[in-house]
Design a protein around this motif. Sequence first.
Motif, PDB file in Angstrom:
ATOM      1  N   UNK A 117     -18.522 -25.622  75.692  1.00 16.15           N
ATOM      2  CA  UNK A 117     -19.240 -25.553  74.432  1.00 16.15           C
ATOM      3  C   UNK A 117     -19.884 -26.837  73.988  1.00 16.15           C
ATOM      4  N   UNK A 118     -19.874 -27.861  74.836  1.00 16.91           N
ATOM      5  CA  UNK A 118     -20.556 -29.119  74.515  1.00 16.91           C
ATOM      6  C   UNK A 118     -21.070 -29.727  75.807  1.00 16.91           C
ATOM      7  N   UNK A 119     -21.870 -30.761  75.696  1.00 17.84           N
ATOM      8  CA  UNK A 119     -22.409 -31.450  76.860  1.00 17.84           C
ATOM      9  C   UNK A 119     -23.297 -32.580  76.416  1.00 17.84           C
ATOM     10  N   UNK A 120     -24.390 -32.805  77.130  1.00 18.54           N
ATOM     11  CA  UNK A 120     -25.330 -33.835  76.689  1.00 18.54           C
ATOM     12  C   UNK A 120     -26.714 -33.574  77.267  1.00 18.54           C
ATOM     13  N   UNK A 121     -27.682 -34.253  76.694  1.00 16.65           N
ATOM     14  CA  UNK A 121     -29.065 -34.220  77.158  1.00 16.65           C
ATOM     15  C   UNK A 121     -29.408 -35.577  77.745  1.00 16.65           C
ATOM     16  N   UNK A 122     -30.111 -35.565  78.858  1.00 18.84           N
ATOM     17  CA  UNK A 122     -30.637 -36.796  79.430  1.00 18.84           C
ATOM     18  C   UNK A 122     -32.155 -36.731  79.444  1.00 18.84           C
ATOM     19  N   UNK A 123     -32.794 -37.706  78.833  1.00 17.45           N
ATOM     20  CA  UNK A 123     -34.237 -37.872  78.974  1.00 17.45           C
ATOM     21  C   UNK A 123     -34.484 -38.814  80.137  1.00 17.45           C
ATOM     22  N   UNK A 124     -35.331 -38.390  81.065  1.00 13.73           N
ATOM     23  CA  UNK A 124     -35.653 -39.199  82.239  1.00 13.73           C
ATOM     24  C   UNK A 124     -37.164 -39.180  82.440  1.00 13.73           C
ATOM     25  N   UNK A 125     -37.654 -40.178  83.156  1.00 15.77           N
ATOM     26  CA  UNK A 125     -39.077 -40.180  83.494  1.00 15.77           C
ATOM     27  C   UNK A 125     -39.368 -39.095  84.531  1.00 15.77           C
ATOM     28  N   UNK A 126     -40.542 -38.458  84.400  1.00 13.80           N
ATOM     29  CA  UNK A 126     -40.985 -37.434  85.336  1.00 13.80           C
ATOM     30  C   UNK A 126     -42.465 -37.677  85.617  1.00 13.80           C
TER      31      UNK A 126
END
Length: 647
Positions: free
Chosen positions: A473-482
């Motif tokens: 029920x939880x986690x995280x977001x990663x912003x990365x270059x694309x």
Amino acid sequence: MSLKIETYTNPRFVSGWRAGNNVGGNTLFKALGHPLAAQAAPDLLKRLRAQGPIAIYDAEGALESFDALYGLNGVDVSDIYVQRIEAAGREVLGRPAKLLNELPQSGAKAMFVAGFDVGRHRQQLAPILPANCTVIGLDGLLLPDTMLSNGRKYLDPLNFATNFALLRDGGGWHTRVVSVNYWGTYGASDPALWLCLFDHNGRVLAHWTETLPAAGACFSIDSREVRRRFGLGDFAGSLFIHATRIAGHDVVKYALDTFSDDGKQLSCTHDANAWPADLYAGLPAPDAGERVTLWVQNSHPLAIPAGAIGLNLMGSQQVAPVPVAVPPFGTQAIDVSKVLPNARWPQQIEIQAGRHFVRPRYEIERAGQVRIAHANVERTDLEADPRIPELKQHLGKGYIMPLPVLPLDRFASVVLPTPMATCQRELPIAALLIASDGRKVAERFLGRVLRHESVAVDIDAWLKDEGVSLRDGFGHVELVYDFAQGGEADGWLHAIGRYRLRSSGHAADTSFGAHIYNTAIVYRDEPQSYTGAPPGLTTRLFLRLGDAPLETICHLIYPASLPWAPKSSTELNLFDGDGRRVASKRISIDCGGSHFWRFGETFSAAERKAAGERAFVQVRDATCRLFGFHGTMRGSSAFCLDHMFGF
């Protein structure tokens, strides 16, 4: 126009930089603008004005900074001298500089040496000083020897470990600064804090010295206690913090809690960064029903004139001036909607600060609930790095900006990328949604996001669109270059995480920047380390604990640019107020995953009681680098969240 003072040259892309150390910070402006120096400056200026025509020797490059802060109005300047041939003829304060060897022909009866080590300069210049020439230096602005960490080098950064906190008490609102005597762990035997509290008009309400506890022990500065101690009324202003007689670390780090008796205000943020910048970014425009207030803390003994600072929508060249003045060391609350009436979330606002103040905080009020967060320094010295698109072959994900997805049954989470450098015309980025076990659940290319665009990622909507869920029920977001569709990058990727408590609507903002995580190889200064050179694959994070009835929460993320240790070996060490370890719990986080935990559920009642007041938790891991977020909860009515810091 920015003040003509050098504050900070961030060496983030200089090989060998040690994260957390003030390698790029400028100590001179701190020495000149220190509150104690500001008290002495009028006497020095009075003495200079009484001399008649006076020659000036810009011995340590301090002249323009001194003039910017205090002005040389009324001082009769004959000539300005420099030592370096390269500087000859350069315009200094409106006149061409002469070389120092021309001084004997000047016939000067008085000379102002713009430097702190005037005795050494007087001795060196003795052979060329005109007869009966009076020499005046900056020695009248020197701090007492008892405040210095290095008595042999006055401008040593360790002598000016300073910071500002927004301290507020009144109307049932309170603030608390919390940190640890980490200088003692580096060998400082008797460190202390010299503290000066200014009200909103810059008037000194109190100044005092606090002896720090034992090495590694926790300390706090509570606005309620300060108010009682000095018999103060309501106040909202700047607390100037100067760590004296320290070792090992020249940055003052702290957690700042803001809370109210009625429970409607609950926020946590952190140190204000000690170096005033030209620009700040990551100030969110108000959403419907919100009022956004920008708190400006003038960091100098010089007034900010009306119109000297301004706001503009990110990507726009139309700057709206702030039509109010801020007194020296004063604090001003600015209603963003009165300056930019048409700005609306998720638009972002750029702050034209002109080096007048440290990293500002912003306050958001909605339906009687209030939260505080901070903007970030916008870099002006970066350019696109053509090697970043090539890093994937060596560093996998490369730069990662991780933000929590808090437990979905209680919280809604939104992520907003934020331009944070003037060279960023676009952000070619993707968002990765990752479960607690490190498994990628979804990926979304956000595009080559233009500077003026604001693309908010709503986690609830994303999960619904993808038809997926998060384990635990939880986690995280990663912003990365694309770079699949091209684009450029500089490594200075930032984002805001916005969180809302479903039961009450109370919200919290936090923001940070990208790093390369958990690789054995190094690119420039990445992966970063608080002690030693990169890659520094260890963790030592400070978790302050909330007072009852608040419950402390913590979200730890194990980001990895390349596969690293399959599981972390993380210790949650509970210390009492004197820095003695009371209990320890070991947890294991999957590589690329995260772990959300509560203090009250992790440590027993007996352990919590043994820790007592001023207790704290240190998150320690010798096997990998974790990134963490801390907060507190007041039942189902309010909470706060911000990223953690290490030392």
